[in-house]
Design a protein around this motif. Structure first.
Motif, mmCIF file in Angstrom:
data_model
loop_
_atom_site.group_PDB
_atom_site.id
_atom_site.type_symbol
_atom_site.label_atom_id
_atom_site.label_comp_id
_atom_site.label_asym_id
_atom_site.label_seq_id
_atom_site.Cartn_x
_atom_site.Cartn_y
_atom_site.Cartn_z
ATOM 1 N N ASP A 147 0.815 -0.897 -0.117
ATOM 2 C CA ASP A 147 0.204 0.193 -0.003
ATOM 3 C C ASP A 147 0.819 1.359 0.048
ATOM 4 O O ASP A 147 0.527 2.403 -0.901
ATOM 5 N N PRO A 148 2.009 1.555 1.089
ATOM 6 C CA PRO A 148 2.247 2.652 0.947
ATOM 7 C C PRO A 148 3.509 2.989 -0.857
ATOM 8 O O PRO A 148 3.403 4.178 -0.919
ATOM 9 N N ARG A 168 -0.942 -3.425 -8.282
ATOM 10 C CA ARG A 168 -0.637 -3.687 -7.162
ATOM 11 C C ARG A 168 -0.039 -5.260 -7.223
ATOM 12 O O ARG A 168 0.305 -5.722 -6.535
ATOM 13 N N ASN A 169 -0.981 -5.969 -7.395
ATOM 14 C CA ASN A 169 -1.250 -7.173 -8.167
ATOM 15 C C ASN A 169 0.314 -7.799 -8.583
ATOM 16 O O ASN A 169 1.279 -8.876 -8.214
ATOM 17 N N ALA A 212 8.654 8.522 -5.817
ATOM 18 C CA ALA A 212 8.987 8.106 -5.500
ATOM 19 C C ALA A 212 10.672 8.228 -6.175
ATOM 20 O O ALA A 212 11.977 8.398 -4.818
ATOM 21 N N SER A 213 10.426 9.082 -6.997
ATOM 22 C CA SER A 213 11.843 9.861 -7.596
ATOM 23 C C SER A 213 11.191 11.546 -8.146
ATOM 24 O O SER A 213 10.556 11.422 -9.091
ATOM 25 N N PRO A 214 10.961 12.583 -6.676
ATOM 26 C CA PRO A 214 10.134 13.810 -7.506
ATOM 27 C C PRO A 214 10.787 14.543 -8.195
ATOM 28 O O PRO A 214 12.075 14.567 -8.597
ATOM 29 N N PRO A 215 10.231 14.944 -9.030
ATOM 30 C CA PRO A 215 10.393 15.824 -10.327
ATOM 31 C C PRO A 215 12.057 16.358 -9.618
ATOM 32 O O PRO A 215 12.553 16.454 -10.819
#
Length: 262
Positions: A147-148, A168-169, A212-215
């Motif tokens: 979820d996170p 998610r799967n 996860a990898s901001p601009p």
């Protein structure tokens, strides 16, 4: 369904388009397989030789025991492209796929003529963060963090969509050894020196909602490469090719046309 047997690993590969077309190679993110690009590929110009593959530990490729190193992942990709007879390709790498692209472009510029570095960086997170993630997965499996991870991957709009369940799967069905192996590879990698010396034409792509990898992280890496440009897709997270495929494909197409590939 195609499997390419390399010396150290067998990789699942999909090749579309004419054999004499300009090769465009796609490298996937951590926890996804080559279906990551399913929405984008049909929107690209005809005549390209589109090559997608599952890195080790993901999708239908072999899953050796962890840990993996970035050198191993790059070596796999290098051997794959050599075996497929690829040279002078445009390499589109997302997240860890973009890290593989940076290092391979530095090592084998004959293989990679241009780069699209999407939602990636020369260094992604610090070793302690990856160590904590590995420990959590060893204790509770990928499901414990699913979820996170979804919240870092996707915008609020996409998180409320029915399609979220499929992604998610895909994440939770990634082999634990494969996911952990690639976490080790990312944790041990800082490509800043090699990336700053790249000379290939480069386009950076970021997502405004990427957790996860901001601009600013993506832009910092793209700024290391002389002449490179960066575009942020508004309203998209870590996988803009999933959330905004039309805009993503348009950026790729414009870049390829600028280079005379189409």
């Amino acid at each position: 369904m195609q499997i390419v047997n390399l010396q150290t690993v067998a990789l699942h590969v999909r090749v579309d388009g004419p054999e004499d077309g300009v090769p465009v190679v796609f490298g996937n993110s951590l926890g996804t397989d080559l279906r990551l690009w399913d929405k984008v590929v049909p929107l690209l110009p005809s005549g390209l030789r589109v090559i997608r593959f599952d890195k080790r530990g993901h999708g239908l490729s072999d899953c050796p025991a962890a840990p993996y190193s970035m050198d191993q992942l790059v070596g796999d990709t290098e051997a794959l492209l050599d075996q497929l007879g690829v040279s002078g390709c445009a390499f589109v790498g997302l997240s860890i796929g973009g890290m593989i692209a940076q290092k391979l472009a530095a090592r084998r510029p004959d293989l990679i003529a241009s780069l699209v570095l999407s939602n990636t960086a020369a260094k992604m997170g610090d070793a302690s963060m990856w160590k904590d993630r590995i420990s959590a997965i060893q204790a509770g499996g990928i499901e414990a963090l699913a979820d996170p991870i979804m919240e870092r991957w996707f915008s609020a709009e996409f998180l409320a969509s029915d399609e979220l369940a499929a992604w998610r799967n895909m994440l939770t069905r990634t082999p634990r050894e494969g996911y952990i192996g690639c976490c080790h590879a990312i944790a041990g990698t800082d490509l800043s020196e090699a990336t700053s010396k790249l000379t290939q034409p480069t386009l950076g792509i970021a997502g405004s909602e990427d957790g996860a990898s901001p601009p600013e992280l993506v832009e910092g890496t793209i700024a290391m490469i002389k002449g490179a440009s960066c575009h942020t897709i508004e309203g998209a997270g870590h996988l803009p090719c999933v959330e905004r495929p039309t805009e993503y494909a348009a950026l790729l197409t414009a870049f390829l046309k600028e280079l005379g590939h189409v």
